[in-house]
Design an enzyme around this catalytic site. Structure first.
Site, PDB file in Angstrom:
ATOM      1  N   ARG A   1       2.150  12.223  -8.879  1.00  0.00           N
ATOM      2  CA  ARG A   1       2.537  10.833  -8.637  1.00  0.00           C
ATOM      3  C   ARG A   1       4.014  10.612  -8.975  1.00  0.00           C
ATOM      4  O   ARG A   1       4.664   9.749  -8.389  1.00  0.00           O
ATOM      5  CB  ARG A   1       1.696   9.871  -9.483  1.00  0.00           C
ATOM      6  CG  ARG A   1       0.253   9.746  -9.047  1.00  0.00           C
ATOM      7  CD  ARG A   1      -0.359   8.495  -9.670  1.00  0.00           C
ATOM      8  NE  ARG A   1      -1.809   8.534  -9.710  1.00  0.00           N
ATOM      9  CZ  ARG A   1      -2.615   8.167  -8.710  1.00  0.00           C
ATOM     10  NH1 ARG A   1      -2.088   7.755  -7.583  1.00  0.00           N
ATOM     11  NH2 ARG A   1      -3.921   8.211  -8.855  1.00  0.00           N
TER      12      ARG A   1
ATOM     13  N   PHE B   1      -2.245  15.685   4.659  1.00  0.00           N
ATOM     14  CA  PHE B   1      -2.428  15.132   3.318  1.00  0.00           C
ATOM     15  C   PHE B   1      -1.077  15.090   2.603  1.00  0.00           C
ATOM     16  O   PHE B   1      -0.340  16.073   2.607  1.00  0.00           O
ATOM     17  CB  PHE B   1      -3.417  15.989   2.520  1.00  0.00           C
ATOM     18  CG  PHE B   1      -3.734  15.436   1.168  1.00  0.00           C
ATOM     19  CD1 PHE B   1      -4.602  14.358   1.017  1.00  0.00           C
ATOM     20  CD2 PHE B   1      -3.147  15.983   0.036  1.00  0.00           C
ATOM     21  CE1 PHE B   1      -4.878  13.838  -0.231  1.00  0.00           C
ATOM     22  CE2 PHE B   1      -3.435  15.462  -1.232  1.00  0.00           C
ATOM     23  CZ  PHE B   1      -4.297  14.390  -1.360  1.00  0.00           C
ATOM     24  N   VAL B   2      -0.773  13.945   2.008  1.00  0.00           N
ATOM     25  CA  VAL B   2       0.548  13.800   1.385  1.00  0.00           C
ATOM     26  C   VAL B   2       0.462  13.558  -0.119  1.00  0.00           C
ATOM     27  O   VAL B   2      -0.502  12.961  -0.617  1.00  0.00           O
ATOM     28  CB  VAL B   2       1.371  12.673   2.051  1.00  0.00           C
ATOM     29  CG1 VAL B   2       1.942  13.127   3.375  1.00  0.00           C
ATOM     30  CG2 VAL B   2       0.559  11.406   2.239  1.00  0.00           C
TER      31      VAL B   2
ATOM     32  N   GLU C   1       0.838  -1.213   0.000  1.00  0.00           N
ATOM     33  CA  GLU C   1       0.000   0.000   0.000  1.00  0.00           C
ATOM     34  C   GLU C   1       0.866   1.254   0.000  1.00  0.00           C
ATOM     35  O   GLU C   1       1.964   1.255   0.558  1.00  0.00           O
ATOM     36  CB  GLU C   1      -0.869   0.024   1.273  1.00  0.00           C
ATOM     37  CG  GLU C   1      -2.175  -0.739   1.162  1.00  0.00           C
ATOM     38  CD  GLU C   1      -3.305   0.113   0.585  1.00  0.00           C
ATOM     39  OE1 GLU C   1      -3.027   1.087  -0.136  1.00  0.00           O
ATOM     40  OE2 GLU C   1      -4.464  -0.204   0.885  1.00  0.00           O
ATOM     41  N   ASP C   2       0.361   2.315  -0.608  1.00  0.00           N
ATOM     42  CA  ASP C   2       1.044   3.605  -0.503  1.00  0.00           C
ATOM     43  C   ASP C   2       0.826   4.217   0.872  1.00  0.00           C
ATOM     44  O   ASP C   2       1.763   4.651   1.536  1.00  0.00           O
ATOM     45  CB  ASP C   2       0.583   4.566  -1.620  1.00  0.00           C
ATOM     46  CG  ASP C   2      -0.945   4.665  -1.751  1.00  0.00           C
ATOM     47  OD1 ASP C   2      -1.675   3.991  -0.984  1.00  0.00           O
ATOM     48  OD2 ASP C   2      -1.405   5.412  -2.631  1.00  0.00           O
TER      49      ASP C   2
ATOM     50  N   ASP D   1      -4.879   4.817   5.597  1.00  0.00           N
ATOM     51  CA  ASP D   1      -5.539   5.993   6.167  1.00  0.00           C
ATOM     52  C   ASP D   1      -6.710   5.528   7.039  1.00  0.00           C
ATOM     53  O   ASP D   1      -6.525   5.213   8.213  1.00  0.00           O
ATOM     54  CB  ASP D   1      -5.994   6.892   5.017  1.00  0.00           C
ATOM     55  CG  ASP D   1      -6.688   8.154   5.484  1.00  0.00           C
ATOM     56  OD1 ASP D   1      -6.420   8.590   6.613  1.00  0.00           O
ATOM     57  OD2 ASP D   1      -7.498   8.709   4.717  1.00  0.00           O
TER      58      ASP D   1
HETATM   59  P1  5GP Z   1      -7.825   4.108   3.167  1.00  0.00           P
HETATM   60  O1  5GP Z   1      -8.579   5.304   3.677  1.00  0.00           O
HETATM   61  O2  5GP Z   1      -8.744   3.074   2.628  1.00  0.00           O
HETATM   62  O3  5GP Z   1      -6.881   3.565   4.227  1.00  0.00           O
HETATM   63  O4  5GP Z   1      -6.919   4.623   1.971  1.00  0.00           O
HETATM   64  C1  5GP Z   1      -7.436   4.647   0.665  1.00  0.00           C
HETATM   65  C2  5GP Z   1      -6.540   5.319  -0.312  1.00  0.00           C
HETATM   66  O5  5GP Z   1      -6.773   6.721  -0.194  1.00  0.00           O
HETATM   67  C3  5GP Z   1      -5.034   5.164  -0.185  1.00  0.00           C
HETATM   68  O6  5GP Z   1      -4.523   3.974  -0.725  1.00  0.00           O
HETATM   69  C4  5GP Z   1      -4.591   6.364  -0.994  1.00  0.00           C
HETATM   70  O7  5GP Z   1      -4.569   6.062  -2.372  1.00  0.00           O
HETATM   71  C5  5GP Z   1      -5.673   7.387  -0.687  1.00  0.00           C
HETATM   72  N1  5GP Z   1      -5.182   8.332   0.321  1.00  0.00           N
HETATM   73  C6  5GP Z   1      -5.401   8.309   1.652  1.00  0.00           C
HETATM   74  N2  5GP Z   1      -4.762   9.335   2.254  1.00  0.00           N
HETATM   75  C7  5GP Z   1      -4.107  10.010   1.276  1.00  0.00           C
HETATM   76  C8  5GP Z   1      -3.232  11.158   1.269  1.00  0.00           C
HETATM   77  O8  5GP Z   1      -2.894  11.786   2.287  1.00  0.00           O
HETATM   78  N3  5GP Z   1      -2.774  11.550   0.048  1.00  0.00           N
HETATM   79  C9  5GP Z   1      -3.099  10.924  -1.107  1.00  0.00           C
HETATM   80  N4  5GP Z   1      -2.580  11.411  -2.232  1.00  0.00           N
HETATM   81  N5  5GP Z   1      -3.900   9.834  -1.136  1.00  0.00           N
HETATM   82  C10 5GP Z   1      -4.391   9.382   0.054  1.00  0.00           C
END
Ligand code: 5GP
Length: 185
Positions: A158, A145-146, A92-93, A96
């Site tokens: 990206r 936010f990143v 995962e990147d 969140d």
């Molecule tokens: P989750 O909320 O399901 O853990 O994350 C879902 C997706 O939201 C992550 O894989 C990512 O692609 C996107 N995401 C969550 N937080 C951020 C952030 O701070 N920056 C960016 N660019 N994408 C995010």
């Protein structure tokens, strides 16, 4: 010029990726399947597998984004590798809310892998909705936010070489606000 707050520059990213690759290489036997979540994990996956010193195959999933209210994540594209009996690492990147990772861990667990774990470049626990067990974490961050190194804002950034914390108000007013700082250094 707007400047984002760099959290991981190129040198720091290299060190983080090398550490995670060493941890994974020590933990698994040959034949680990690395399943990355499109599209944000692509730069991380590419660097991670090249730094690993065991045999690794790669696969990808694409998921419909979680929309508040629906509480649902769905496959747009599933992995094509048969995960039964395999050592599987989800890449995962950022974790969140945890909804994406929890969905994938649940789906893949039903396919009877030999082992299943999660490796994330960034962990942001502040907004977690569901608990998720993370096997390997690159960097834990506060509620910011990143962008960069796979992480986007409306498709931008990206391919930036660093991970940076950005101001969402600044980006909402001008999505290209950080282009000069991130690409022209
Ligand atoms: P989750 O909320 O399901 O853990 O994350 C879902 C997706 O939201 C992550 O894989 C990512 O692609 C996107 N995401 C969550 N937080 C951020 C952030 O701070 N920056 C960016 N660019 N994408 C995010």
């Amino acid at each position: 010029m707007e400047h984002p707050d760099v959290l991981l520059d190129e040198v720091e990213l290299r060190a983080v990726v090398d550490r995670l690759a060493a941890e994974l290489s020590a933990e698994y036997d040959d034949g680990v399947v690395m399943v990355a979540v499109l599209r944000g994990s692509v730069p991380f996956l590419a660097d991670l597998v090249r730094a690993m010193t065991i045999r690794a195959t790669v696969d990808f999933v694409s998921l419909s984004p979680y929309t508040p209210g629906t509480g649902r994540v769905r496959f747009v594209m599933d992995a094509s590798t048969n995960l039964e009996g395999r050592q599987v690492v989800i890449v995962e990147d950022i974790v969140d809310t945890g909804l994406t990772s929890a969905f994938l861990l649940g789906e893949f667990a039903r396919r009877s892998p030999a082992t299943l774990s999660l490796c994330t470049l960034i962990d942001r626990p502040a907004r977690r909705v569901v608990p998720v067990e993370i096997g390997h974490t690159g960097l834990q961050i506060e509620d910011r936010f990143v962008i960069g190194y796979g992480l986007d804002f409306e498709g931008r950034y990206r391919n930036a070489k660093c991970v940076a914390a950005a101001d969402l108000d600044v980006l909402s007013a001008d999505p290209d606000a950080y282009v000069e700082a991130l690409y022209c250094a």
